[in-house]
Design a protein around this motif. Structure first.
Motif, PDB file in Angstrom:
ATOM      1  N   LEU A 162       0.700  -1.081   0.082  1.00 24.43           N
ATOM      2  CA  LEU A 162       0.078   0.163   0.068  1.00 24.43           C
ATOM      3  C   LEU A 162       0.830   1.281   0.005  1.00 24.43           C
ATOM      4  N   PHE A 163       0.681   2.150  -1.027  1.00 23.61           N
ATOM      5  CA  PHE A 163       1.293   3.315  -0.853  1.00 23.61           C
ATOM      6  C   PHE A 163       0.286   4.470  -0.864  1.00 23.61           C
ATOM      7  N   GLN A 164       0.495   5.345   0.520  1.00 18.63           N
ATOM      8  CA  GLN A 164      -0.389   6.628   0.653  1.00 18.63           C
ATOM      9  C   GLN A 164       0.257   7.735   0.073  1.00 18.63           C
TER      10      GLN A 164
ATOM     11  N   ASN B 296      -0.938  11.101  -0.197  1.00 17.79           N
ATOM     12  CA  ASN B 296      -1.434  12.494   0.046  1.00 17.79           C
ATOM     13  C   ASN B 296      -1.311  13.297  -1.151  1.00 17.79           C
TER      14      ASN B 296
ATOM     15  N   GLU C 272       1.103  13.640  -3.265  1.00 20.13           N
ATOM     16  CA  GLU C 272       2.599  14.138  -3.481  1.00 20.13           C
ATOM     17  C   GLU C 272       3.250  13.167  -4.596  1.00 20.13           C
TER      18      GLU C 272
ATOM     19  N   ARG D 214       5.915  10.487  -3.894  1.00 21.04           N
ATOM     20  CA  ARG D 214       5.504   9.390  -3.079  1.00 21.04           C
ATOM     21  C   ARG D 214       4.952   8.302  -4.102  1.00 21.04           C
TER      22      ARG D 214
ATOM     23  N   GLU E  33       7.766   6.928  -5.780  1.00 18.07           N
ATOM     24  CA  GLU E  33       8.356   5.717  -5.365  1.00 18.07           C
ATOM     25  C   GLU E  33       7.678   4.439  -5.628  1.00 18.07           C
TER      26      GLU E  33
ATOM     27  N   MET F 169       9.301   1.190  -7.421  1.00 22.72           N
ATOM     28  CA  MET F 169       9.267  -0.114  -7.240  1.00 22.72           C
ATOM     29  C   MET F 169       8.914  -1.276  -8.438  1.00 22.72           C
TER      30      MET F 169
END
Lengths: 320, 320
Positions: free
Chosen positions: B94-96, B98, B100, B103, B106, B110
């Motif tokens: 899970l990537f939160q 906000n 941005e 993020r 990132e 991956m």
């Protein structure tokens, strides 16, 4: 997917040479370097980070076990965990178990195999012996009272908070108090039942199993609780409801059936979810986002074992 | 954490011998085998699965990007994704974000580094050029209309659904219609604004920027919308609210201020979240759990590119 051998073959060099180029080692001729770089570009070769992990031993992944991914209770916990993960440059691996043991064991196995750095279990199904066993492979953080063990946790004292709520209802004049819970089993449920039985003994009230409602998780579950209450000869005058969602469901259903809240039935929720605020439900506030934040910080701290109790707060509104 | 070198040293054998024992290769003496096994047992050595991945090239991890982990809209999407992941023995990272950009990058990185098999972006902040760039490294699945590209998606036609809602309000006698949205930017917001402007042109109504409310995500945001409406000389008679949560907030606030719904203000939500049912809000149903399910299935299918439109359904209740 092309691997390092493919690159070597394409560039007409050895695997060692490819490895040296990738890792910027010296002692590679400009010509070979160029050949390797060209080959890499052609196949879009990506240095496999999984291989890089072998040397650092860290994945920057934290596992999070939840029974349901869309229940607001776990939603708030995950929000707290995710916010802190963001701050610390970690990612989360989410395991939804539906309370199936083998799903939880899969998560524990990933910890054992070092695919995650630590595992946060928001609500467990596995027995303590299994947890204890896997705890030797890496940090496991629980959201229940683990004092006296070597497992870290951030927890609510459910005995204390349930007793507090029961006494509050008692002081408001209620003698016939029932309660609703999610699972029948589980440490938290057991502690709540003990608090309930101790309360009855203290005030010399008989135990009536009809006053206890299990398997109440969502708004919809409030409906059958109300149906049940309507068919009882001697219904409780107050209900302690372990989820604001369920309390909201009971409240909505009572309104439809002209059952007056709190006059005919007093309702007390748990968590202080937004719905409790919206519907003016008296509740015990649990700062779930804060609990999530602390769980994460314990997960990345592999030097200390800590057990932190979080206090609950009574929020008086209009349903008691 | 002990590695293969530590084991070799403890057992008094070479690294190659340890590797042979771990992988059950022949040609290792019983004595050395025993020494290695004892050493492994002592340090609880676990064959690092990250290394195993190098040979299979698969992680059975699917990345999921959400701007907020606790918003009910994304909660339902993630529920659908997680249910299907469970069925297919995948885990979710899970990537939160906000919202941005770094993020989101990132998460894309991956994917590039093969740490996840595919990436589902529930709502993106990165520009199309960046997405398109990373799409060459692995499957990226979006929750927006990607027809005409080589990126898979499950999506709602927001132009069509917004037009449908506007015409419904118009047919109910409303001429002055406003709307509220989350982000001002983003593909979905742009499509909705286009639908709105086309609607105004069609019915020959002037455009009034005061009728549009941005940055409305949660229940609490309903409050300032109502404050704003109260200060307007010529307020809209109907609001199309792109989130049931916000619609619930507006409804609750209007009740407190004695603004009659739907007589003084008609309200139409989006999604058909449980709160819309609870509060009898007219809404456009989006089957988010089903959308999540389809997003996951597209993520694990790396042979076909597909774009699937999901139809919305008008649910008439009491707020229009």
């Amino acid at each position: 997917m092309a691997n390092i051998k493919d690159i070597a073959m394409m560039a007409g060099v050895s695997v060692t040479t490819v490895s040296r180029v990738i890792n910027n080692h010296p002692y590679v001729s400009a010509e070979k370097k160029e050949a390797v770089r060209r080959a890499i570009k052609i196949v879009n070769y990506q240095r496999n980070i999984n291989a890089v992990h072998l040397s650092t031993g860290k994945t920057f992944l934290i596992g999070v076990v939840v029974p349901f991914s869309n229940h607001p209770y776990f939603g708030l916990l995950v929000e707290g965990i995710a916010n802190e993960a963001l701050q610390n440059n970690y990612k989360l691996v989410l395991f939804q178990t539906n309370y199936e043991e083998n799903r939880e064991i899969e998560a524990l196995t990933m910890l054992k195999h070092k695919q995650i750095d630590a595992l946060i279990i928001c609500s467990r199904i596995c027995g303590w012996d299994i947890i204890d066993d896997y705890a030797s492979y890496g940090p496991i953080i629980l959201c229940e009272d683990t004092r006296g063990t070597n497992v870290s946790s951030t927890f609510i004292d459910h005995y204390k908070s349930f007793s507090k709520a029961l006494e509050y209802l008692y002081n408001k004049g209620h003698q016939k108090i029932g309660y609703s819970l999610g699972r029948r089993t589980g440490t938290n449920s057991e502690k709540r039942e003990t608090a309930y039985r101790d309360f009855l003994v203290k005030f010399n009230h008989p135990f009536d199993s009809n006053y206890i409602f299990y398997e109440c998780f969502n708004f919809e579950d409030g409906e059958w609780v109300v149906q049940h209450l309507k068919n009882m000869r001697n219904p409780p005058s107050a209900l302690l409801v372990s989820s604001d969602q369920v309390a909201a469901g009971i409240l909505t259903c009572c309104k439809k059936q002209n059952i007056s809240i709190p006059n005919e039935l007093a309702l007390m929720g748990f968590d202080n979810q937004p719905i409790a605020k919206i519907m003016n439900i008296t509740t015990l506030e649990i700062p779930l986002v804060e609990v999530g934040r602390k769980l994460f910080l314990q997960a990345i701290d592999n030097t200390t074992i800590s057990q932190e109790e979080i206090a609950v707060k009574l929020i008086e509104r209009l349903t008691v």
